[in-house]
Write a protein that holds these residues in place. Sequence first.
Motif, PDB file in Angstrom:
ATOM      1  N   ASP A 177     -24.110  24.083  -0.208  1.00 21.78           N
ATOM      2  CA  ASP A 177     -23.308  24.394   0.981  1.00 21.78           C
ATOM      3  C   ASP A 177     -22.035  25.165   0.606  1.00 21.78           C
ATOM      4  OD1 ASP A 177     -22.747  24.486   3.677  1.00 21.78           O
ATOM      5  OD2 ASP A 177     -21.604  22.603   3.658  1.00 21.78           O
ATOM      6  N   ILE A 178     -22.240  26.184  -0.248  1.00 26.50           N
ATOM      7  CA  ILE A 178     -21.123  27.029  -0.687  1.00 26.50           C
ATOM      8  C   ILE A 178     -21.397  28.471  -0.277  1.00 26.50           C
ATOM      9  CG2 ILE A 178     -19.900  27.985  -2.678  1.00 26.50           C
ATOM     10  CD1 ILE A 178     -20.382  25.354  -4.114  1.00 26.50           C
ATOM     11  N   TYR A 179     -20.411  29.085   0.321  1.00 25.48           N
ATOM     12  CA  TYR A 179     -20.496  30.494   0.724  1.00 25.48           C
ATOM     13  C   TYR A 179     -19.135  31.126   0.435  1.00 25.48           C
ATOM     14  CZ  TYR A 179     -21.091  34.619   3.697  1.00 25.48           C
ATOM     15  OH  TYR A 179     -21.184  35.914   4.172  1.00 25.48           O
ATOM     16  N   ALA A 184     -23.580  32.698  -2.446  1.00 23.44           N
ATOM     17  CA  ALA A 184     -23.898  31.603  -1.535  1.00 23.44           C
ATOM     18  C   ALA A 184     -24.969  30.696  -2.119  1.00 23.44           C
ATOM     19  CB  ALA A 184     -24.360  32.162  -0.191  1.00 23.44           C
ATOM     20  N   SER A 185     -24.861  29.428  -1.791  1.00 21.48           N
ATOM     21  CA  SER A 185     -25.871  28.436  -2.174  1.00 21.48           C
ATOM     22  C   SER A 185     -26.052  27.466  -1.015  1.00 21.48           C
ATOM     23  CB  SER A 185     -25.443  27.673  -3.434  1.00 21.48           C
ATOM     24  OG  SER A 185     -26.312  26.580  -3.668  1.00 21.48           O
ATOM     25  N   LYS A 186     -27.238  27.500  -0.407  1.00 22.76           N
ATOM     26  CA  LYS A 186     -27.514  26.548   0.665  1.00 22.76           C
ATOM     27  C   LYS A 186     -27.535  25.118   0.148  1.00 22.76           C
ATOM     28  CE  LYS A 186     -29.957  29.270   4.143  1.00 22.76           C
ATOM     29  NZ  LYS A 186     -31.208  29.358   4.953  1.00 22.76           N
TER      30      LYS A 186
END
Length: 345
Positions: free
Chosen positions: A102-104, A97-99
């Motif tokens: 915006d990738i999960y 995930a990367s806030k």
Amino acid sequence: MMVIRPVIQDDLAALRELAAKTGVGFTSLQDDEAQLRARVERMIGTWQGKLPLSEQGYLFVLEDTDTEKAVGICGIEAAIGLNEAWYNYRVGTLVHASKALDIYSQMPTLFLSNDHTGHSELCTLFLDPAYRHHKNGQLLSKSRFLFLATFPDRFGSKLIAEMRGVSDEQGCSPLWESLGRHFFSMDFAQADYLTGIGQKSFIAELMPKHPLYVDFLSEEAQAVIGQVHPDTIPARKILEAEGMRYEGYVDIFDGGPTVEAYIHDLRIVREIRSWPVEIVENSSGSANTFYLVGNESFCDYRVISGTPEFSETHIRLTRDQADRLNVGAGDTVRAVTLFAQETVS
């Protein structure tokens, strides 16, 4: 009549005939005379009380009393992984995930596991194709649950069974071709044979210890993870009907599922009852209700199936049934319905 009994040395020729019919992927019954002889000797040593827990195992054969020949085989290992590490894959998930972006994403993974160390194992279930009728497969498979229920102190609290995974008629496994071959540089059949004869050290030496991403495998390999060989579907259904379940562990070679349960939760273990024997000339029984009936002799264990009568206090066996079980009037046997949703009178 068909009867379950402990394996003996005289069964070796019949066992080799059965082994020749199993095909690639049936790891625990190899057509290797020396290996079969050593295994039978180990089983006999278990019954004689000569072996430590780590080496104890039980093999039973289904004998056709008309021909006095073993036509099926089934087994139980008392405690796996105590001498050599017991490997399988645990199907899990890793989250990336990367806030900021915006990738999960959730990635299915395979973790090399020794989680089943010390558990008891159902193994080596094979019935001659010519005898796959008249509930013989049910008798062969479920007789082991009767033994577990009768002698629970000889086993662990949890029971597993590794189910044969998907491979084709040429012995090609999609999971092996996409994964195992890269690390072992041998054919699936060769790796299968080596594990079957007990040469398992190469697994620890060559298998990667870090998680493997399922998405990196071929679509064919991904599709067979947790699936059984078509010939193994009936065996899986039998075990699941008795309370065993797939909990996300698979074989490291062919991806076949492991089913498991606590022994005290198994249907047969919960429902089994003890009955004193009454000998009768004939028994009409119930044509719709089949039972497993086993004696209580550890070294001379016997199981049959049939439709015996029950009084309020006794099980009524014919002389032939009693003789096959090696019991007499007044002796105690254990009985349970062959299928779920039936109860003993």
